[in-house]
Each structure stands twice: as C-alpha cells, then as structure tokens.
Design a protein around this motif. Structure first.
Motif, PDB file in Angstrom:
ATOM      1  N   GLY A 177      -7.354  -4.474  19.495  1.00 15.26           N
ATOM      2  CA  GLY A 177      -8.503  -4.747  20.687  1.00 15.26           C
ATOM      3  C   GLY A 177      -8.882  -5.226  21.802  1.00 15.26           C
ATOM      4  N   ASP A 178      -9.895  -5.403  21.981  1.00 20.04           N
ATOM      5  CA  ASP A 178     -10.970  -5.582  23.544  1.00 20.04           C
ATOM      6  C   ASP A 178      -9.963  -5.604  24.886  1.00 20.04           C
ATOM      7  OD1 ASP A 178     -12.393  -4.690  21.973  1.00 20.04           O
ATOM      8  OD2 ASP A 178     -13.748  -6.439  22.258  1.00 20.04           O
ATOM      9  N   VAL A 179      -8.469  -6.983  24.001  1.00 22.64           N
ATOM     10  CA  VAL A 179      -7.716  -6.866  25.070  1.00 22.64           C
ATOM     11  C   VAL A 179      -6.494  -7.404  24.447  1.00 22.64           C
ATOM     12  CG1 VAL A 179      -9.014  -8.165  26.899  1.00 22.64           C
ATOM     13  CG2 VAL A 179      -8.002  -9.286  24.777  1.00 22.64           C
ATOM     14  N   VAL A 180      -5.745  -6.807  25.715  1.00 18.46           N
ATOM     15  CA  VAL A 180      -4.082  -6.522  24.549  1.00 18.46           C
ATOM     16  C   VAL A 180      -2.874  -7.655  25.298  1.00 18.46           C
ATOM     17  CG1 VAL A 180      -1.843  -5.516  23.489  1.00 18.46           C
ATOM     18  CG2 VAL A 180      -4.698  -4.533  23.303  1.00 18.46           C
ATOM     19  N   VAL A 181      -2.718  -9.115  24.595  1.00 22.55           N
ATOM     20  CA  VAL A 181      -1.636  -9.769  25.236  1.00 22.55           C
ATOM     21  C   VAL A 181       0.069  -9.755  24.481  1.00 22.55           C
ATOM     22  CG1 VAL A 181      -0.844 -12.202  25.588  1.00 22.55           C
ATOM     23  CG2 VAL A 181      -3.047 -11.079  25.068  1.00 22.55           C
ATOM     24  N   LEU A 182       0.682  -9.336  25.149  1.00 27.57           N
ATOM     25  CA  LEU A 182       2.035  -9.048  25.600  1.00 27.57           C
ATOM     26  C   LEU A 182       2.602 -10.125  25.397  1.00 27.57           C
ATOM     27  CD1 LEU A 182       2.304  -5.654  26.953  1.00 27.57           C
ATOM     28  CD2 LEU A 182       2.894  -5.899  24.812  1.00 27.57           C
ATOM     29  N   HIS A 186      -9.165 -13.082  32.503  1.00 23.76           N
ATOM     30  CA  HIS A 186      -9.746 -11.267  32.179  1.00 23.76           C
ATOM     31  C   HIS A 186     -11.709 -11.411  31.980  1.00 23.76           C
ATOM     32  CE1 HIS A 186     -10.434  -7.603  29.934  1.00 23.76           C
ATOM     33  NE2 HIS A 186     -10.876  -8.978  29.563  1.00 23.76           N
ATOM     34  N   ARG A 187     -12.227 -12.737  31.741  1.00 21.82           N
ATOM     35  CA  ARG A 187     -13.708 -12.568  31.787  1.00 21.82           C
ATOM     36  C   ARG A 187     -13.968 -12.532  32.612  1.00 21.82           C
ATOM     37  NH1 ARG A 187     -13.427 -16.042  26.548  1.00 21.82           N
ATOM     38  NH2 ARG A 187     -12.856 -17.568  27.775  1.00 21.82           N
ATOM     39  N   HIS A 188     -13.247 -13.285  33.877  1.00 24.79           N
ATOM     40  CA  HIS A 188     -13.989 -13.133  35.482  1.00 24.79           C
ATOM     41  C   HIS A 188     -13.562 -11.681  35.816  1.00 24.79           C
ATOM     42  CE1 HIS A 188     -13.753 -17.627  35.266  1.00 24.79           C
ATOM     43  NE2 HIS A 188     -14.375 -17.311  35.771  1.00 24.79           N
ATOM     44  N   GLY A 189     -12.768 -10.935  35.029  1.00 23.08           N
ATOM     45  CA  GLY A 189     -13.312  -9.220  35.286  1.00 23.08           C
ATOM     46  C   GLY A 189     -11.517  -9.096  35.413  1.00 23.08           C
ATOM     47  N   TYR A 190     -10.672  -9.345  35.356  1.00 26.92           N
ATOM     48  CA  TYR A 190      -9.369  -8.694  36.533  1.00 26.92           C
ATOM     49  C   TYR A 190      -9.393  -7.722  34.348  1.00 26.92           C
ATOM     50  CZ  TYR A 190      -9.424 -11.933  39.855  1.00 26.92           C
ATOM     51  OH  TYR A 190      -9.392 -12.460  40.721  1.00 26.92           O
ATOM     52  N   ASP A 191      -8.546  -6.460  34.959  1.00 30.20           N
ATOM     53  CA  ASP A 191      -8.069  -5.757  33.632  1.00 30.20           C
ATOM     54  C   ASP A 191      -6.089  -7.107  33.436  1.00 30.20           C
ATOM     55  OD1 ASP A 191      -9.935  -3.751  35.038  1.00 30.20           O
ATOM     56  OD2 ASP A 191      -9.636  -3.571  33.087  1.00 30.20           O
ATOM     57  N   GLN A 192      -6.033  -6.633  34.559  1.00 32.72           N
ATOM     58  CA  GLN A 192      -4.110  -7.350  33.595  1.00 32.72           C
ATOM     59  C   GLN A 192      -4.258  -8.738  34.497  1.00 32.72           C
ATOM     60  OE1 GLN A 192      -0.338  -4.483  34.534  1.00 32.72           O
ATOM     61  NE2 GLN A 192      -2.099  -3.734  35.448  1.00 32.72           N
ATOM     62  N   VAL A 193      -3.973  -9.541  33.305  1.00 39.17           N
ATOM     63  CA  VAL A 193      -3.396 -11.514  33.888  1.00 39.17           C
ATOM     64  C   VAL A 193      -2.227 -11.121  33.833  1.00 39.17           C
ATOM     65  CG1 VAL A 193      -4.175 -13.275  33.166  1.00 39.17           C
ATOM     66  CG2 VAL A 193      -5.811 -11.505  33.241  1.00 39.17           C
ATOM     67  N   VAL A 194      -1.456 -11.672  35.097  1.00 42.37           N
ATOM     68  CA  VAL A 194       0.114 -11.872  34.592  1.00 42.37           C
ATOM     69  C   VAL A 194       0.676 -13.089  34.527  1.00 42.37           C
ATOM     70  CG1 VAL A 194       2.547 -11.360  35.795  1.00 42.37           C
ATOM     71  CG2 VAL A 194       0.117  -9.457  35.571  1.00 42.37           C
ATOM     72  N   ARG A 239      -8.998  -0.444  28.905  1.00 46.59           N
ATOM     73  CA  ARG A 239      -9.081   0.348  29.197  1.00 46.59           C
ATOM     74  C   ARG A 239      -6.949   0.805  30.433  1.00 46.59           C
ATOM     75  NH1 ARG A 239     -13.483  -0.545  34.480  1.00 46.59           N
ATOM     76  NH2 ARG A 239     -12.620  -2.308  35.197  1.00 46.59           N
ATOM     77  N   ALA A 240      -6.731  -0.769  30.452  1.00 46.84           N
ATOM     78  CA  ALA A 240      -5.362  -0.839  30.783  1.00 46.84           C
ATOM     79  C   ALA A 240      -4.785   0.132  30.252  1.00 46.84           C
ATOM     80  CB  ALA A 240      -4.576  -1.913  31.753  1.00 46.84           C
ATOM     81  N   VAL A 241      -4.403  -0.565  28.969  1.00 48.57           N
ATOM     82  CA  VAL A 241      -4.091  -0.449  27.124  1.00 48.57           C
ATOM     83  C   VAL A 241      -3.837   1.621  27.311  1.00 48.57           C
ATOM     84  CG1 VAL A 241      -3.804  -0.131  25.059  1.00 48.57           C
ATOM     85  CG2 VAL A 241      -3.590  -2.637  26.320  1.00 48.57           C
ATOM     86  N   GLY A 242      -4.919   1.760  27.872  1.00 44.43           N
ATOM     87  CA  GLY A 242      -5.333   3.228  27.382  1.00 44.43           C
ATOM     88  C   GLY A 242      -4.403   4.037  29.101  1.00 44.43           C
ATOM     89  N   ALA A 243      -4.522   3.629  30.476  1.00 43.93           N
ATOM     90  CA  ALA A 243      -3.491   4.177  31.255  1.00 43.93           C
ATOM     91  C   ALA A 243      -1.755   3.900  30.594  1.00 43.93           C
ATOM     92  CB  ALA A 243      -4.389   3.695  32.351  1.00 43.93           C
ATOM     93  N   ILE A 244      -1.756   3.419  30.201  1.00 43.53           N
ATOM     94  CA  ILE A 244       0.059   3.013  29.665  1.00 43.53           C
ATOM     95  C   ILE A 244       0.019   3.852  28.741  1.00 43.53           C
ATOM     96  CG2 ILE A 244       1.615   1.363  28.378  1.00 43.53           C
ATOM     97  CD1 ILE A 244       1.297   0.609  31.699  1.00 43.53           C
ATOM     98  N   LEU A 245      -0.620   3.535  27.799  1.00 38.43           N
ATOM     99  CA  LEU A 245      -0.010   4.925  27.321  1.00 38.43           C
ATOM    100  C   LEU A 245      -0.663   6.539  27.180  1.00 38.43           C
ATOM    101  CD1 LEU A 245      -1.583   3.636  23.821  1.00 38.43           C
ATOM    102  CD2 LEU A 245       0.537   2.974  24.295  1.00 38.43           C
ATOM    103  N   SER A 246      -1.258   6.199  28.569  1.00 38.82           N
ATOM    104  CA  SER A 246      -1.824   7.931  28.895  1.00 38.82           C
ATOM    105  C   SER A 246      -0.003   8.569  29.283  1.00 38.82           C
ATOM    106  CB  SER A 246      -2.721   7.876  29.744  1.00 38.82           C
ATOM    107  OG  SER A 246      -2.588   7.537  30.422  1.00 38.82           O
ATOM    108  N   LEU A 247       0.939   7.679  29.922  1.00 41.43           N
ATOM    109  CA  LEU A 247       2.159   7.709  30.496  1.00 41.43           C
ATOM    110  C   LEU A 247       3.187   7.872  28.987  1.00 41.43           C
ATOM    111  CD1 LEU A 247       2.367   4.615  33.214  1.00 41.43           C
ATOM    112  CD2 LEU A 247       0.736   7.265  33.668  1.00 41.43           C
TER     113      LEU A 247
END
Ligand code: UDP
Ligand code: MG
Length: 325
Positions: A88-93, A112-120, A164-172
């Motif tokens: 998906g375009d966004v992933v919820v854990l 997320h629709r307001h532009g945040y990449d991580q919502v905690v 893109r946050a998921v991509g960053a996490i998986l690149s570590l």
C-alpha cells in the motif's frame, strides 16, 4: 492487481485466542474509512493454532495475506517481514492483541492526509502496575540522556508510515533491530496523538521482566557508543587517582619510613579495580558481539509458508539469500 491504499501489518505470536475477534474489529474499522486496504498478517512461529486461523482468514478474504515463520524470530523480524509484504501507499503497524484500537486508524489516515509521513498513536499508562510505570519512566529518562535519537514514552509500534518512510526503514540493513530507535532515526514529519491504554482481553503479554530488561539494554547499546566512552572516562579518573595515591604513599614512606599496614586499602583497590575492569570488558564484549552478529549477515527470518500472493515479490527473499551466503 489494483493498487491498495492502506496496508495493515500485524505481527502475531500465539494469538489464537484473540485473532478472530481482532480481525473482525479491524475489518469493520477499515471498511468504515472507505479506503482500499489489505491486511498483512505475520505469524511469528506460533506454536498454537494462530497459523491455522490466519490461513482460514486469507482463504476467506482476498484482502488478507499472511506469511508464517519457521520458528519464533521476534516481533522486530515479524515487522520487517510485514513491511516487505505490504504494497500500500501507507502502512499501519499494529499488534494483534486489541491493545491497539483499530478505530484509531481512521484518525491516522486523516493526519497522513495533512502531509505527515509518520503518525504515531501514543498510549498513556492507564491500568498498568505502578512499579512497571516507574521503571519505564526511569528508563526513558536515561535513554533521553544517552541516546542520539529521541524515543518517546508510550510511543510504541502502533503507527502509520508513508511509502517513503517504509522504504527508509527497509533500507536499514542491521539485523539487531531496535525499531523505536529506527523510526526516530529515519526522520520525516512525525505527529503523534494519545489514546487511553487498553488491557489485553485474552492471551498473555510476551514481555516478562527479563525480556524487557534485555530490550532496554538493546535500546541503549544499539544507538550509541557512549557506554564505551563512559568506560574510558572511569578508567582515566581511576588512573589519575591511583597515581596521586601512589605519589602520596611514596612521599610518606620517604618522610616517615615504611609502614607495613595497608592490607585493607590494598584489597579495596584490587576489588574495586577488578570490578570496573569486568564491567568495561562486558561493555566492550557486548559491542564486539553485536559486530559479530552483524558480520554474519543472516536473514532476519526464515519463511515456512505464505499465501500465494506474497511469493509475487521475490526480490526481498533473493536479496536475503544472496546476503546469507
Ligand atoms: N509478537 C510477535 N513476536 C514475539 C512477541 C510478540 O510477533 O516474539 C507480537 C504479538 O503477537 C503482538 C505484538 O507482538 O501482536 C505485541 O506483543 P505483546 O502484546 O505480547 O506485547 P505488549 O503489548 O505486552 O508490549
Ligand atoms: Mg500487547
């Protein structure tokens, strides 16, 4: 395959008592948001009937997918597997034990629709033992002082990540994963909101005192080398005071002649120094152990089986296999 908007990743370890109830609640919550979604369950080598339940859910609903590990690899590994599965375009854990209320997903998507990449979604500590609360708070104070990334009390793994946050996490690439630290390390615009802690309705928490302590040590060590620096500082101070003490003894024996007593001082010095050396060695050993662990480049997990759709993304497992040679 049409692209789904929201992927929900759920690591499950021995959750057969709650999984069906959780799934019903999750589907209701997701359908009410009106997005297209998929649910990616990861069975972390459960030894109860969790896998059978997941298989059933996946067979009954095309929006449900699952991966099952060959043994228990831990929640961190399960989250990696889930993030790799998610399309998906966004992933919820979220956890499978209903401690993460599915209704909150709507609010996460809105933020997320307001532009945040991580919502905690950050839980408070309602209904938790006083001792545990006090210990966790002390730990977070310690971590805030020592760690190079910021982690927040109660901000667990219930969060939404953009693609893109998921991509960053998986690149570590590290295999010693402390995800609270990783989430903070990748950065991006993050927003959090608080919800009231919910008690587990059934099943047991897998986090006993010992496991929590080890998790805490992992957290401290995986994000900085300050304990090593601390060992050097202690060593230097001890060396200086030992030199001063030696000078004083030499001086006084020159002036007053040699006195034999001093047994107590000697033993104290030996024991004290021995203790500090052992601790220092332990700290160094811990880092060396981590280097050894990383150097082996083992994959994070081994897959026992998946539903048919998951095998459609082989690149992750190929990379894993190449890395493990
Ligand atoms: N979990 C997992 N592997 C493990 C331990 C836990 O996948 O080795 C999952 C578990 O099924 C649950 C989530 O991680 O969905 C959180 O676990 P738990 O509720 O035991 O932790 P707590 O909420 O007490 O921190
Ligand atoms: Mg829980």
């Amino acid at each position: 395959m049409t692209r789904v908007h929201t992927s929900v990743v759920v690591p499950c370890f021995n959750e057969s008592e709650v999984i069906e109830e959780f799934h019903r609640a999750l589907v209701v919550a997701l359908e009410s948001t009106g997005t297209t979604f998929e649910i990616c369950y990861v069975d972390d080598g459960s030894d109860d009937r969790t896998r059978v339940h997941l298989k059933g859910l996946a067979a009954a609903d095309a929006r449900v997918r699952y991966t099952s590990f060959s043994r228990n690899f831990g929640k961190e590994a399960a989250m990696v597997a889930g993030l790799r599965m998610a399309q998906g375009d966004v992933v919820v854990l979220m956890d499978a034990d209903l401690q993460h209320p599915p209704e909150l997903i709507a609010r996460m998507l809105e933020l997320h629709r307001h532009g945040y990449d991580q919502v905690v979604a950050q839980r408070d500590r309602t209904g938790e033992g006083a001792v545990r609360t006090a210990l966790s708070q002390a730990y977070y104070r310690l971590v805030r002082r020592f760690m190079e990334v910021e982690i927040v009390d109660g901000a667990g793994d219930f969060r939404l990540l953009s693609r893109r946050a998921v991509g960053a996490i998986l690149s570590l690439p590290e295999s010693n994963r402390f995800s609270k630290g990783l989430f903070s390390w990748i950065g991006f615009d993050t927003v959090s909101f608080t919800y009231t802690n919910v008690r587990r309705p059934a099943g047991r928490s897998k986090w006993g005192g010992r496991r929590l302590l080890n998790y805490g040590i992992d957290g401290l060590l995986s994000f900085n080398s300050r304990p090593l620096r601390l060992a050097i500082h202690t060593g230097l101070w001890l060396l200086l005071s030992a030199l001063a003490y030696a000078a004083w003894i030499v001086g006084s024996s020159l002036v007053n002649g040699i006195e034999t007593p001093g047994y107590a001082t000697l033993i104290t010095a030996i024991v004290g120094l021995g203790g500090i050396q052992l601790v220092t060695l332990g700290v160094i050993g811990e880092y060396v152990g981590r280097i050894y662990h990383e150097a082996k480049r083992r994959p994070h997990y081994v897959i026992r089986e998946t539903d048919g759709t998951t095998a459609a993304r082989p690149e992750a497992s190929v990379r894993e296999a190449a890395a493990s040679k």
